[in-house]
Design a protein around this motif. Structure first.
Motif, PDB file in Angstrom:
ATOM      1  N   THR A 203      49.861  32.401  36.167  1.00  0.00           N
ATOM      2  CA  THR A 203      49.129  32.185  37.413  1.00  0.00           C
ATOM      3  C   THR A 203      48.437  33.487  37.772  1.00  0.00           C
ATOM      4  O   THR A 203      49.101  34.457  38.148  1.00  0.00           O
ATOM      5  CB  THR A 203      50.072  31.766  38.558  1.00  0.00           C
ATOM      6  OG1 THR A 203      50.749  30.566  38.188  1.00  0.00           O
ATOM      7  CG2 THR A 203      49.280  31.537  39.841  1.00  0.00           C
ATOM      8  N   PRO A 204      47.125  33.567  37.616  1.00  0.00           N
ATOM      9  CA  PRO A 204      46.441  34.848  37.824  1.00  0.00           C
ATOM     10  C   PRO A 204      46.449  35.290  39.278  1.00  0.00           C
ATOM     11  O   PRO A 204      46.341  34.468  40.196  1.00  0.00           O
ATOM     12  CB  PRO A 204      45.015  34.566  37.340  1.00  0.00           C
ATOM     13  CG  PRO A 204      44.842  33.098  37.471  1.00  0.00           C
ATOM     14  CD  PRO A 204      46.185  32.495  37.209  1.00  0.00           C
ATOM     15  N   VAL A 205      46.605  36.577  39.472  1.00  0.00           N
ATOM     16  CA  VAL A 205      46.502  37.190  40.792  1.00  0.00           C
ATOM     17  C   VAL A 205      45.033  37.301  41.160  1.00  0.00           C
ATOM     18  O   VAL A 205      44.192  37.628  40.301  1.00  0.00           O
ATOM     19  CB  VAL A 205      47.153  38.593  40.790  1.00  0.00           C
ATOM     20  CG1 VAL A 205      46.896  39.321  42.113  1.00  0.00           C
ATOM     21  CG2 VAL A 205      48.641  38.486  40.514  1.00  0.00           C
ATOM     22  N   LEU A 206      44.703  37.054  42.418  1.00  0.00           N
ATOM     23  CA  LEU A 206      43.338  37.265  42.895  1.00  0.00           C
ATOM     24  C   LEU A 206      43.226  38.699  43.372  1.00  0.00           C
ATOM     25  O   LEU A 206      43.933  39.118  44.286  1.00  0.00           O
ATOM     26  CB  LEU A 206      43.005  36.293  44.030  1.00  0.00           C
ATOM     27  CG  LEU A 206      43.139  34.803  43.701  1.00  0.00           C
ATOM     28  CD1 LEU A 206      42.726  33.960  44.906  1.00  0.00           C
ATOM     29  CD2 LEU A 206      42.302  34.432  42.483  1.00  0.00           C
ATOM     30  N   SER A 207      42.339  39.474  42.753  1.00  0.00           N
ATOM     31  CA  SER A 207      42.290  40.916  42.981  1.00  0.00           C
ATOM     32  C   SER A 207      40.896  41.382  43.368  1.00  0.00           C
ATOM     33  O   SER A 207      39.893  40.734  43.047  1.00  0.00           O
ATOM     34  CB  SER A 207      42.732  41.652  41.713  1.00  0.00           C
ATOM     35  OG  SER A 207      42.511  43.050  41.808  1.00  0.00           O
ATOM     36  N   THR A 208      40.849  42.523  44.051  1.00  0.00           N
ATOM     37  CA  THR A 208      39.577  43.193  44.352  1.00  0.00           C
ATOM     38  C   THR A 208      39.607  44.634  43.855  1.00  0.00           C
ATOM     39  O   THR A 208      38.779  45.447  44.242  1.00  0.00           O
ATOM     40  CB  THR A 208      39.300  43.190  45.868  1.00  0.00           C
ATOM     41  OG1 THR A 208      40.407  43.830  46.541  1.00  0.00           O
ATOM     42  CG2 THR A 208      39.140  41.782  46.399  1.00  0.00           C
ATOM     43  N   GLY A 209      40.564  44.967  43.015  1.00  0.00           N
ATOM     44  CA  GLY A 209      40.716  46.340  42.549  1.00  0.00           C
ATOM     45  C   GLY A 209      39.752  46.689  41.429  1.00  0.00           C
ATOM     46  O   GLY A 209      38.941  45.885  40.988  1.00  0.00           O
ATOM     47  N   GLY A 210      39.876  47.926  40.958  1.00  0.00           N
ATOM     48  CA  GLY A 210      39.052  48.384  39.850  1.00  0.00           C
ATOM     49  C   GLY A 210      37.739  48.995  40.296  1.00  0.00           C
ATOM     50  O   GLY A 210      37.538  49.291  41.470  1.00  0.00           O
ATOM     51  N   GLY A 211      36.860  49.175  39.326  1.00  0.00           N
ATOM     52  CA  GLY A 211      35.575  49.807  39.613  1.00  0.00           C
ATOM     53  C   GLY A 211      34.562  48.823  40.146  1.00  0.00           C
ATOM     54  O   GLY A 211      34.902  47.832  40.787  1.00  0.00           O
ATOM     55  N   THR A 212      33.313  49.076  39.823  1.00  0.00           N
ATOM     56  CA  THR A 212      32.253  48.199  40.311  1.00  0.00           C
ATOM     57  C   THR A 212      31.691  47.389  39.149  1.00  0.00           C
ATOM     58  O   THR A 212      32.035  47.620  37.984  1.00  0.00           O
ATOM     59  CB  THR A 212      31.141  49.013  40.994  1.00  0.00           C
ATOM     60  OG1 THR A 212      30.218  48.133  41.625  1.00  0.00           O
ATOM     61  CG2 THR A 212      30.401  49.881  39.989  1.00  0.00           C
TER      62      THR A 212
END
Length: 401
Positions: A329-338
């Motif tokens: 079940t994938p996590v919904l993320s906003t991390g990381g670069g652009t």
């Protein structure tokens, strides 16, 4: 007849064998154009440029008509391979060994481009070319570079051509270690600042006759570091500032310099807008230097906006496909670069899902053949479910616009 997975690996190899280091295309778009055109896609090659930048080749391939319109976005340009003698397999050989495809771009992101192309070709073939809407691919050669002559200008062209998608999936590598871990639904904003503090040059033995800008720049940066920007938000971690360089350029040990410079970057969340951050930074630095004889200048590079695609039917459909083929079940993320999703979000809802980030930009970049097969299957199921879900005019209630 080749399976979609076999087709994906073949296309990925053709793409990797093109040394398309930004901004060179080196035949990469031809390698993608050929199988798409053979499958019935209309392929438009777009070259954009402007003063002070290199011309960049881009591709828009589309098939079908009308809504719903699903777009896959990605890039075929890659970062330089570095010292090629350090690679086990030549970076543009697309060698297969130990169940893995090696080469620059294997994960970032020629592999995902090939998987989506193969999945779309298979879907089109199964339906005999009769689609319940539109599928397009927006492929740029300017993502790893300045991003001036790529996706942003292609989107403007698509708007003029009445090809604006209803939803978009970007194939950037999104999983930290294992396929299926994470879907990106947004990105933090990025703001880069250049701070110059000016004082008065003088002899170190007579500090009262000088004004040391190093002392001032250290004080200013300490204030910026010591003031948390926020504590995070619903979809984002706390905003973060990092100083990336401090430069004085003073070869003498007995001279107080006249000027000191620093650069920093802020990755900010949706508590902020770039212009408000700029004003806050100027105010903080001004307050830190208020009791000194020093002056300062603060300049900013073009910034990247923060955005989030509100969770809804789009990411749910993708999550279902990911879970079906990975068991995760994938996590919904906003991390990381652009990524170029920062441009696409101005036109339609956008999510990101691709391969893993473990070897991107590294020596011996590679992707597991099993992951390429699974990713192709995920994309293929997602396409089918997308048209089943959005095909009857559903948009507003299904995370559309």
């Amino acid at each position: 007849m080749s399976s979609p997975a076999e087709n994906a690996v073949a296309i990925a190899q053709d793409l990797i064998r093109c040394p398309s280091v930004t901004p060179a295309d080196a035949g990469a778009l031809d390698a993608l154009d050929r199988p798409l055109a053979a499958a019935g896609f209309t392929c438009d090659r777009l070259t954009f440029g402007e003063d002070g930048t290199a011309d960049v080749d881009n591709l828009v391939a589309h098939i079908g008509s009308g809504a719903p319109h699903l777009c896959f976005a990605g890039h075929t340009d890659v970062v330089p391979p570095g010292d090629e003698s350090l690679w086990r397999h030549a970076p543009f050989s697309a060698a297969i060994a130990d169940g893995r495809l090696f080469g620059r771009g294997a994960s970032d992101m020629k592999g995902a481009v090939a998987c989506f192309a193969a999945a779309a070709i298979d879907y089109v073939a199964e339906r005999g070319g009769q689609l319940p809407g539109t599928i397009s691919l927006l492929i740029t050669g300017d993502e790893e570079g300045t991003a001036v002559n790529g996706t942003k200008k292609v989107l403007a062209w698509m708007e003029e051509a009445k090809l604006v998608p209803d939803h978009c999936l970007v194939g950037e590598p999104s999983n930290p270690a294992v396929l299926g871990e994470m879907i990106k639904i947004g990105r933090r904003g990025s703001l880069t600042g250049h701070l110059t503090v000016t004082g008065q040059q003088g002899h170190v033995a007579y500090p009262h006759l000088a004004a040391n800008p190093v002392k001032g720049i250290v004080t200013a940066l300490a204030k910026l570091y010591g003031t948390p920007l926020d504590s995070g938000s619903t979809h984002f971690s706390p905003s973060n500032l990092e100083v990336t360089s401090i430069d004085v350029g003073n070869p003498a040990t007995n001279v107080i310099p006249a000027r000191a410079e620093a650069r920093f970057n802020i990755r900010f969340n949706d508590n902020h807008e770039a212009e408000a951050l700029k004003a806050m930074l100027r105010g903080s630095i001004g307050a830190a230097l208020a009791d000194s004889e020093l002056t300062f200048a603060l300049d900013f590079a073009p910034h990247g906006d923060v955005f989030v695609t509100t969770p809804g039917a789009l990411d749910e459909l993708l999550s279902e496909a990911v879970t079906e083929f990975t068991g995760k079940t994938p996590v919904l993320s906003t991390g990381g670069g652009t990524s170029d999703a920062r441009f696409i979000k101005d036109y339609c809802p956008v999510v990101e899902f691709g391969l893993t980030t473990e070897t991107i930009h590294k020596t011996d970049e590679n992707a597991a053949l099993a992951d390429l097969e699974t990713l192709t299957a995920i994309y293929r199921r997602f396409i089918a479910r997308y048209f089943e879900t959005f095909g009857d005019g559903a948009s507003e209630d299904n995370n559309g616009r």
